[in-house]
Write an enzyme that holds these catalytic residues in place. Structure first.
Site, PDB file in Angstrom:
ATOM      1  N   ASP A 229       0.849  -1.192   0.000  1.00  0.00           N
ATOM      2  CA  ASP A 229       0.000   0.000   0.000  1.00  0.00           C
ATOM      3  C   ASP A 229       0.889   1.248   0.000  1.00  0.00           C
ATOM      4  O   ASP A 229       1.823   1.352   0.798  1.00  0.00           O
ATOM      5  CB  ASP A 229      -0.904  -0.003   1.233  1.00  0.00           C
ATOM      6  CG  ASP A 229      -1.949   1.100   1.178  1.00  0.00           C
ATOM      7  OD1 ASP A 229      -3.027   0.835   0.633  1.00  0.00           O
ATOM      8  OD2 ASP A 229      -1.678   2.200   1.680  1.00  0.00           O
ATOM      9  N   ASN A 237      -2.659  12.660  -3.753  1.00  0.00           N
ATOM     10  CA  ASN A 237      -3.757  12.990  -4.672  1.00  0.00           C
ATOM     11  C   ASN A 237      -4.341  14.367  -4.383  1.00  0.00           C
ATOM     12  O   ASN A 237      -4.614  15.149  -5.298  1.00  0.00           O
ATOM     13  CB  ASN A 237      -4.859  11.936  -4.555  1.00  0.00           C
ATOM     14  CG  ASN A 237      -4.800  10.900  -5.661  1.00  0.00           C
ATOM     15  OD1 ASN A 237      -4.090  11.077  -6.644  1.00  0.00           O
ATOM     16  ND2 ASN A 237      -5.537   9.831  -5.503  1.00  0.00           N
ATOM     17  N   ASP A 246      -2.553   9.027 -10.700  1.00  0.00           N
ATOM     18  CA  ASP A 246      -2.616   7.912 -11.651  1.00  0.00           C
ATOM     19  C   ASP A 246      -1.223   7.594 -12.218  1.00  0.00           C
ATOM     20  O   ASP A 246      -0.863   6.430 -12.404  1.00  0.00           O
ATOM     21  CB  ASP A 246      -3.566   8.244 -12.800  1.00  0.00           C
ATOM     22  CG  ASP A 246      -5.024   8.224 -12.365  1.00  0.00           C
ATOM     23  OD1 ASP A 246      -5.293   7.721 -11.251  1.00  0.00           O
ATOM     24  OD2 ASP A 246      -5.877   8.711 -13.123  1.00  0.00           O
ATOM     25  N   GLU A 272      -4.887   2.225  -4.213  1.00  0.00           N
ATOM     26  CA  GLU A 272      -3.426   2.302  -4.180  1.00  0.00           C
ATOM     27  C   GLU A 272      -2.806   1.050  -3.574  1.00  0.00           C
ATOM     28  O   GLU A 272      -1.652   1.038  -3.177  1.00  0.00           O
ATOM     29  CB  GLU A 272      -2.980   3.537  -3.382  1.00  0.00           C
ATOM     30  CG  GLU A 272      -3.214   3.474  -1.881  1.00  0.00           C
ATOM     31  CD  GLU A 272      -4.592   3.941  -1.460  1.00  0.00           C
ATOM     32  OE1 GLU A 272      -4.748   4.301  -0.288  1.00  0.00           O
ATOM     33  OE2 GLU A 272      -5.520   3.943  -2.296  1.00  0.00           O
TER      34      GLU A 272
END
Length: 556
Positions: A229, A237, A246, A272
């Site tokens: 993770d 983000n 992305d 993620e």
């Protein structure tokens, strides 16, 4: 293999079998019709014997087809396939030779061999069969007619249409089969590949993991699973935008892919979160691969990483293995996920191998086996009911373990503190799921359920004599230092010493963990809140010792 592939392969298999049955049947009819058995008396005995042998051979052949060909759809031809084709061509030669040689009306049977070859192995294989069939027919014409060029030319003209049919069938059908297989392969890839990262998707992950476990059972091997993770990805983000996020996902996916072996599979598990399946890999080797992935990502310079809390993009990794740490696919996923949760809980940017804290307690503290049995039963119930409470419990046990070591508790006190940490929230088993995970403000009736859960926990274990000594610690872990806690309103030193320790560990993990009804705090924010509530909610002396413990054992 998906149900769609299984259905398709079954239908293709049925077509191949039908063509082979028709070909063998027509060939046998043609060969048998060439003999006049009535002319010789000996044939009364010979015919049943010959046909019995043929029948046994045909049945054996079709039994072989059912066993062998069923698993050979879309595979490259092997020696057995070449031998089968050679036998079919020999039957073709025998049929022509026994039905008139150059005048045989069964030359068209060659098209069945071409059809079978095209459907099974595609264009190139079927063109090879068509070429050999043509050579066989020409050779029979030449050997039968001899040097009579006029007759040879006439038969060649008659067979020209047959040659064309063989080659057109081989080329067109074979090319269609190749295109269909390539198209199916592409569709399969699209169904298995995550569009953004180019890694496998969650669907393929589930299939490959089950397949790896099945193979491990057969070969007596291990399968290791890595759950990964990206740390503080939401922050990235929010600061840099979703397009930048992305791009990071795609870059990290490729880094991970470069760190694993060709026999491994890496998938985007969701958001993620990534997962790597390592067949025939011990957990010791899996840790090495996990460290390689973690270090590669940490040492890569990503655009926008300067805005992260640690000024870097890092990843946390949890590892478990089958069958050493888990006995099923579901348990393997859960244990790897628990290891990841632990890695995220303790400073992030680390590789954490799953190991149940209860195992450590049992091996290192010589705890009673019956106590371990009862704890495992309660923990399994908690895990099934509420994943957060289960994870929270294990984290509180870890804090309790190091807190006890830091304060140099006696062995008996360490056992009592850790066992009580395991059992402190079992009273939540009686709280309904919708109340336990409610995000909105609780009603008074719902609040009372939480207030009563320490006493409820004691009530659940009071019939188990081996757990008697832990009841006071569990019952009073929600008392406050100022006397405003529950269930008994004890204050200061009236509260059992180990309960005061457990209260701090429990509260700190609750503050710094993701919860459905509370915003997660950083460790620094959690420490500040402990100090802000020292003397009211918490024992002030123990608060400072707990903070000192966090600093001393931060690497653990």
């Amino acid at each position: 293999m998906s149900s769609f592939e299984q259905k398709r392969n079954k239908q293709v298999f049925e077509i191949i079998v039908i063509l082979k049955i028709i070909y063998i049947a027509l060939s046998m009819i043609a060969i048998s019709s060439a003999y006049n058995f009535k002319k010789e008396i000996i044939n009364v005995v010979l015919v049943p014997i010959v046909f019995s042998i043929i029948l046994v051979a045909v049945l054996a052949y079709f039994s072989w087809i059912v066993v062998y060909i069923r698993g050979r759809i879309d595979k490259r031809p092997k020696i057995a396939d070449y031998i089968e084709t050679t036998i079919m061509l020999c039957v073709f030669i025998l049929t022509i030779m026994t039905t008139g040689l150059q005048d045989s009306g069964y030359k068209l049977l060659g098209i069945f061999i071409v059809l079978i070859g095209a459907i099974q192995f595609g264009r190139n294989y079927s063109l090879g069969i068509a070429t050999i069939s043509m050579i066989i027919i020409l050779a029979i014409d030449f050997l039968s007619i001899g040097s009579n060029k006029q007759l040879l030319s006439g038969y060649f003209e008659k067979d020209l249409i047959l040659f064309s049919a063989l080659f057109v069938t081989a080329f067109i059908l074979g090319m269609y089969v190749d295109i269909e297989r390539e198209h199916s392969k592409e569709l399969k890839n699209l169904a298995n590949i995550d569009e953004l990262t180019g890694l496998y998707n969650h669907r393929y992950f589930q299939e490959f993991l089950q397949k790896s476990i099945n193979n491990a059972d057969k070969e007596k091997q291990e399968v290791s699973l890595l759950f990964m993770d990206i740390d503080y990805f939401k922050n990235f983000n929010d600061v840099n935008g979703h397009q930048a996020g992305d791009l990071i996902l795609k870059e990290i996916g490729q880094i991970m892919k470069s760190c694993i072996r060709s026999t491994d599979a890496i998938a985007r598990y969701g958001g993620e979160e990534f997962a790597a399946i390592l067949p025939n890999t011990t957990e010791h080797d899996a840790v090495k691969i996990g460290e390689r992935i973690r270090a590669s990502i940490q040492n890569t310079d990503f655009k926008g990483q300067e805005n992260q809390p640690d000024k870097n993009i890092t990843i946390s990794i949890g590892i478990s293995s089958y069958p050493k740490r888990a006995i099923s696919k579901h348990q393997l996923i859960n244990t790897a996920d628990d290891a990841l949760y632990r890695a995220k809980s303790f400073n992030r940017n680390r590789v954490e191998l799953y190991r149940g804290i209860l195992d450590d307690l049992y091996e290192n503290m010589e705890i009673d086996k019956d106590v371990v049995k009862f704890i495992k039963a309660f923990m399994n119930m908690i895990n099934k009911k509420d994943r957060y409470t289960y994870r929270h419990t294990e984290s509180v046990v870890i804090y309790a373990k190091y807190f006890g070591e830091y304060l140099n508790l006696t062995k008996k006190e360490k056992i009592s503190l850790q066992v009580s940490a395991y059992l402190h929230d079992i009273g939540k088993l009686e709280i309904p799921d919708d109340v336990l995970n409610k995000k909105e403000k609780l009603t008074e009736a719902e609040r009372q359920m939480f207030i009563k859960h320490p006493q409820t926990g004691v009530d659940l274990i009071k019939s188990i004599k081996q757990l008697d000594e832990f009841q006071p610690i569990i019952k009073h872990h929600h008392e406050r230092y100022d006397g405003k806690g529950y269930p008994s309103g004890l204050k200061a030193t009236e509260i059992p010493y180990l309960s005061r320790m457990l209260t701090i560990a429990d509260s700190f993990d609750a503050m710094t963990s993701n919860r459905p009804y509370n915003k997660v705090k950083t460790q620094e924010e959690g420490i500040k809140e402990l100090r802000d509530n020292a003397g009211t909610q918490f024992d002030p002396d123990l608060v400072e010792k707990f903070i000192e413990m966090l600093d001393k054992y931060k690497d653990k």
